[in-house]
Design a protein around this motif. Structure first.
Motif, PDB file in Angstrom:
ATOM      1  N   HIS A  52       0.820  -1.223   0.000  1.00 39.46           N
ATOM      2  CA  HIS A  52       0.000   0.000   0.000  1.00 39.46           C
ATOM      3  C   HIS A  52       0.849   1.265   0.000  1.00 39.46           C
ATOM      4  N   LYS A  53       2.102   1.136  -0.341  1.00 38.11           N
ATOM      5  CA  LYS A  53       3.018   2.277  -0.174  1.00 38.11           C
ATOM      6  C   LYS A  53       2.712   3.428  -1.150  1.00 38.11           C
ATOM      7  N   THR A  54       3.018   4.632  -0.659  1.00 32.66           N
ATOM      8  CA  THR A  54       2.913   5.782  -1.534  1.00 32.66           C
ATOM      9  C   THR A  54       4.294   6.395  -1.729  1.00 32.66           C
ATOM     10  N   GLY A  55       5.277   5.815  -1.127  1.00 32.95           N
ATOM     11  CA  GLY A  55       6.657   6.298  -1.260  1.00 32.95           C
ATOM     12  C   GLY A  55       7.600   5.164  -0.915  1.00 32.95           C
ATOM     13  N   ARG A  56       8.835   5.502  -0.566  1.00 34.39           N
ATOM     14  CA  ARG A  56       9.790   4.446  -0.215  1.00 34.39           C
ATOM     15  C   ARG A  56       9.423   3.781   1.114  1.00 34.39           C
ATOM     16  N   VAL A  57       9.664   2.493   1.204  1.00 32.91           N
ATOM     17  CA  VAL A  57       9.448   1.739   2.459  1.00 32.91           C
ATOM     18  C   VAL A  57      10.773   1.071   2.792  1.00 32.91           C
ATOM     19  N   PHE A  58      11.223   1.213   4.031  1.00 35.45           N
ATOM     20  CA  PHE A  58      12.536   0.669   4.364  1.00 35.45           C
ATOM     21  C   PHE A  58      12.622   0.226   5.819  1.00 35.45           C
ATOM     22  N   THR A  59      13.641  -0.583   6.087  1.00 35.79           N
ATOM     23  CA  THR A  59      13.955  -0.985   7.462  1.00 35.79           C
ATOM     24  C   THR A  59      15.393  -0.560   7.733  1.00 35.79           C
ATOM     25  N   LEU A  60      15.671  -0.250   8.970  1.00 36.80           N
ATOM     26  CA  LEU A  60      17.032   0.122   9.354  1.00 36.80           C
ATOM     27  C   LEU A  60      17.734  -1.173   9.762  1.00 36.80           C
TER      28      LEU A  60
END
Ligand code: SF4
Length: 278
Positions: free
Chosen positions: A28-36
């Protein structure tokens, strides 16, 4: 040859929840999705997440916007604050059991105890608990480390959720001899304890063990250590193609176990490969 797998093999509650949240957020992302850092300690599953557009970043400076998924191990409060200040959206996948350790550590600190975390200093979960524990906190990985330290007489103890009960008990017993007041929270996660117990029970009755999981997974490595401690030939594999047919030659029964961050699909491929060699 018989192949027996422990009933508990595969994702624990916290890892399952974090993985589902990550896939859902990416869909459902509208931009970047990330994990640290990696979401879980399993390189093959992390690769699948990357294919679904969940990036792994190593520091917050690498991003200016987007959604940060907090891993099941949690995050140090300072880093979480920085992420919020940067305007990042946060999806918190911290395991509720890890949150409980953070709360317990914070309460011990408020009550005036010097907090001792029994765990691995560099593990992200220990780093996340450290933020709740005050500057005089101590991380102990082994009872032999105690004599190098000057500790308060009032100690509050918590454990990294994936610690072995044996190590935890040994350290607690040692600390109890020198403290005048001690408050202990056994925060070892049930999922970990159950896997360890089932693995050890199986290892005692089979000819060799295959433990499936990431080489960077603390709880997987602990399962391997437990089996080797009772002198059982034990092999750690990340994927099915690492299995050597020589390991099972002449064996009557092979046991299979897996860490809490090992996905079902890898365990199933390992089982298929072992059956193919049978
Ligand atoms: S091992 Fe326990 S504490 Fe750690 S993520 Fe799994 S359920 Fe949560």
């Amino acid at each position: 040859m018989r192949i027996t797998v422990i009933n508990e093999a595969g994702f624990c509650f916290g890892v399952k929840r974090a993985t589902q949240l990550a896939f859902k957020t990416a869909a459902h992302k509208t931009g970047r999705v990330f994990t640290l850092g990696s979401l879980i300690h399993n390189p093959q599953q992390v690769e699948k997440l990357e294919q679904a557009w969940v990036e792994v970043i190593s520091c917050l400076e690498q991003v200016t916007d987007g959604t940060l998924i907090v891993r099941s191990h949690g995050l140090h409060p300072k880093i979480l604050k920085q992420a919020k200040q940067q305007g990042l959206k946060i999806v918190d996948a911290t395991c509720p059991f890890v949150k409980k350790v953070q709360r317990d550590a914070a309460n011990l600190r408020k009550e005036g105890y010097q907090v001792v975390i029994i765990g691995d200093m560099d593990h992200p979960e220990v780093q996340s608990i450290k933020g709740s524990s005050g500057n005089d906190l101590v991380v102990l990985g082994d009872k032999t480390e105690i004599k190098q330290l000057t500790l308060s007489k009032k100690l509050g103890i918590v454990a990294q959720t994936t610690q072995s009960l044996e190590n935890f008990s040994q350290i607690v017993a040692q600390l109890a001899k020198q403290a005048s007041e001690i408050k202990i929270y056994n925060t070892i996660c049930e999922a970990t304890a159950i896997r360890q117990k089932a693995t050890l029970q199986l290892a005692r009755i089979v000819d060799a063990m295959v433990v499936v999981g990431g080489r960077n997974s603390a709880n997987t490595n602990r399962l391997v250590k437990l089996c080797r401690k009772i002198n059982k030939p034990t092999y750690l594999v990340e994927t099915a193609d690492e299995i050597d047919s020589k390991w099972i030659e002449g064996k009557k029964e092979i046991g299979v176990s897996a860490g809490a961050s090992t996905p079902e699909w890898i365990i199933s491929q390992v089982m298929q490969q072992l059956k193919a060699f049978n």
